[in-house]
Every structure is written in structure tokens, then in C-alpha cells.
Design a protein around this motif. Structure first.
Motif, PDB file in Angstrom:
ATOM      1  N   LEU A 150      40.368  43.931  53.216  1.00 13.83           N
ATOM      2  CA  LEU A 150      38.990  44.094  53.675  1.00 13.83           C
ATOM      3  C   LEU A 150      38.710  43.382  54.998  1.00 13.83           C
ATOM      4  O   LEU A 150      37.716  43.675  55.671  1.00 13.83           O
ATOM      5  N   GLN A 200      37.575  45.230  58.258  1.00 12.73           N
ATOM      6  CA  GLN A 200      36.197  45.734  58.322  1.00 12.73           C
ATOM      7  C   GLN A 200      35.223  44.607  58.622  1.00 12.73           C
ATOM      8  O   GLN A 200      34.229  44.801  59.329  1.00 12.73           O
ATOM      9  N   ALA A 210      36.271  50.556  50.489  1.00  6.04           N
ATOM     10  CA  ALA A 210      35.491  49.315  50.441  1.00  6.04           C
ATOM     11  C   ALA A 210      34.030  49.678  50.217  1.00  6.04           C
ATOM     12  O   ALA A 210      33.359  50.170  51.112  1.00  6.04           O
ATOM     13  N   ASP A 237      31.732  45.199  47.690  1.00  5.63           N
ATOM     14  CA  ASP A 237      32.958  44.462  48.040  1.00  5.63           C
ATOM     15  C   ASP A 237      32.795  43.817  49.419  1.00  5.63           C
ATOM     16  O   ASP A 237      33.153  42.661  49.629  1.00  5.63           O
ATOM     17  N   PHE A 238      32.239  44.619  50.326  1.00  7.01           N
ATOM     18  CA  PHE A 238      32.090  44.135  51.690  1.00  7.01           C
ATOM     19  C   PHE A 238      31.186  42.902  51.733  1.00  7.01           C
ATOM     20  O   PHE A 238      31.487  41.905  52.385  1.00  7.01           O
ATOM     21  N   ALA A 267      35.506  53.292  54.824  1.00  6.73           N
ATOM     22  CA  ALA A 267      34.606  52.234  55.270  1.00  6.73           C
ATOM     23  C   ALA A 267      33.205  52.820  55.445  1.00  6.73           C
ATOM     24  O   ALA A 267      32.731  52.972  56.563  1.00  6.73           O
ATOM     25  N   SER A 280      43.053  48.103  58.318  1.00  5.72           N
ATOM     26  CA  SER A 280      42.457  47.622  57.079  1.00  5.72           C
ATOM     27  C   SER A 280      42.712  48.604  55.939  1.00  5.72           C
ATOM     28  O   SER A 280      43.045  48.224  54.818  1.00  5.72           O
TER      29      SER A 280
END
Lengths: 173, 100
Positions: free
Chosen positions: B56, B59, A124, A128-129, A49, B50
Motif C-alpha cells: 500500500l 499509494q 486497496a 485500508d488506505f 487504487a 504498488s
């Protein structure tokens, strides 16, 4: 490799947290808590992340903790007497923590970012986020932005000074 | 080999330390910082799950938790300033007027 980094970082986070909740001086507590947030940010990075890790540093360590620091210094909450004991004893924990966090950062920079342990190989990217956030959760983003606006108005209203209050009542000369 | 359990245990320990700080400290600003710490422990379990589930959404919820924490810090610190103006103190023992 990543396992060793995880253990070092979690030990650093736990030590920093323990120091933060036991310090008498609130400024020292803020400094240790910033270290805990840096260690947690690196753990988030290990977990795939990177954007959340950046926010952890920017929002928590950068914005919220500096706000706390401003308030503590503005209200002069620090105890007057200086700390006792030799200098290295006071500096040892913070140097140990910063050193281990810097070493882990350098190791993670050289290692593969995707090689996270446990679970699937999940990573991610910020793209994508952003898609997930603004497609699926667009309404929630709007609500949260309203909440931030209300918080700003509320903070201004609660923290307004005596002069503004008198002017609102209309008896300002 | 590190499994998701390691991350969840770390998160639980951090949350417990934050709770301990909230219950034992008397300085209202330090109590506030402990609440931020508890929110961060929750963020860690969100991100660990996650990663574990390959999803996702955890997050994205961390993003919302962070905005809530920022709003809470702004309003809470404004309350502290007002309280300090009235009482010249920030100890929670002095804010016992509403206590039953």
C-alpha cells in the motif's frame, strides 16, 4: 477486456498530453491536460487504487487545473486571433478523447473492479488506505498539513496587492 | 496480458513528454502545467509498482506527491501574478535577470 481498456486509455493519455504541450492557447492546453488526468485516473482505478483515482479527478482536474484556468483568464494570456480551419477539425481531438474516456468509464463500471491485470490481485479499499495513512504515516500527514499551511501563507504574502503593501509600511492615509 | 512493464513504459513516456514541454515552451504557466504532468507520471509508476508488489505504501506516497503539487501550484501561481504585475508578461525569456 481490461487489456483493451488499458491500451485505449494510454493512447488517450498520450494523445491528450501531446496536444497539451503543443497548443499555442494555454486554455486549450489546460483542457487537454484535464483529459490526460481523467485517463490517468481510470488507469489508477484499473490498478486497484479507487481512492487515488477519485483524488486525481478532484484535486488535479478539479482544483489545480481550475486554478490554472482562473490565472490564465485573469491575466488575459489567451492569444487574440481566432483559430483557423473548419470547425470539426478543431473539435475532433477533444470529442475523440472525451468519447473514449466516457466509453472506458462505462465499461469499467460494468466490469469487475478487482480484475486488474499484472501482479497479484491487489485492491486497496479506502478503509485500508486510511489505516495505512493514519497509523504508519501519521507524522508525515502532520508535516504535510504544515506544508499546506505554509504554502497558503506564502501564496498570500507573495500575491498581496499594492494597497496591503502600503498599509504594512504604514503610509496609508 | 499486461505486465507492470507496460505501466512503467507509459509513465516514462509521459514523463519524457512533460520534460519536453518544460524545455520547449516559453509560457511560464504552460511550463508549470508540464511539471504537474511529470508529477503525474511519477504517480503512475508509484501506483503500478504498488499494485505489482501488493504493497500500500506507493499509494500513500502518491497522496504526499499530490499535496506537494497543490502547495507548489498555489505558491507558483502567486509568483506568476506578482511577476505579471511588474513586467506585464509571463514569458520565461523576460525572467533572465538572474541568469549567469
Amino acid at each position: 477486456m481490461t487489456a483493451a481498456i488499458f491500451y485505449i486509455l494510454s493512447a488517450a493519455a498520450l494523445l491528450a498530453t501531446l496536444m497539451a504541450i503543443t497548443r499555442k492557447n494555454p486554455v486549450h492546453a489546460v483542457i487537454y491536460l484535464v483529459h490526460a488526468f481523467f485517463a490517468l485516473a481510470l488507469i489508477f482505478f484499473i490498478l486497484g487504487a479507487p481512492l487515488v483515482a477519485a483524488w486525481e479527478v478532484i484535486i488535479y482536474a478539479g482544483a489545480i487545473m481550475v486554478l490554472f484556468l482562473f490565472i490564465i483568464m485573469m491575466l488575459e494570456l489567451t492569444p487574440g486571433e481566432a483559430a483557423r480551419g473548419p470547425g470539426w477539425q478543431r473539435w475532433a481531438p477533444v470529442i475523440l478523447l472525451s468519447g473514449s474516456i466516457v466509453v472506458c468509464t462505462l465499461l469499467l463500471m460494468t466490469a469487475e473492479p478487482q480484475a486488474g491485470p499484472g501482479g497479484p490481485n491487489f485492491y486497496a479499499s479506502p478503509r485500508d488506505f486510511g489505516y495505512g495513512l493514519f497509523k504508519e504515516y501519521a507524522l508525515a500527514v502532520e508535516i504535510v498539513s504544515f506544508q499546506l499551511l505554509f504554502a497558503a501563507v506564502g501564496a498570500f504574502y507573495v500575491g498581496r496587492g499594492e494597497r496591503t503593501r502600503r498599509r504594512a509600511r504604514g503610509d496609508e492615509r | 496480458m499486461i505486465t507492470v512493464n507496460h505501466y512503467l513504459v507509459l509513465s516514462a513516456i509521459l514523463f519524457a513528454l512533460g520534460t519536453f514541454g518544460v524545455l520547449t515552451r516559453r509560457n511560464a504557466i504552460v511550463i508549470f502545467m508540464c511539471i504537474e504532468l511529470m508529477l503525474n507520471a511519477v504517480n503512475l509508476s508509484f501506483i503500478a509498482l504498488s499494485h505489482h508488489l501488493g504493497n500500500l505504501d506507493g499509494q500513500i506516497f502518491v497522496f504526499f506527491v499530490m499535496t506537494v503539487a497543490a502547495a507548489e501550484a498555489a505558491v507558483g501561481l502567486a509568483l506568476m501574478i506578482t511577476f505579471f504585475r511588474n513586467r506585464e508578461s509571463i514569458e520565461v525569456d523576460d525572467i533572465s535577470m538572474l541568469k549567469w
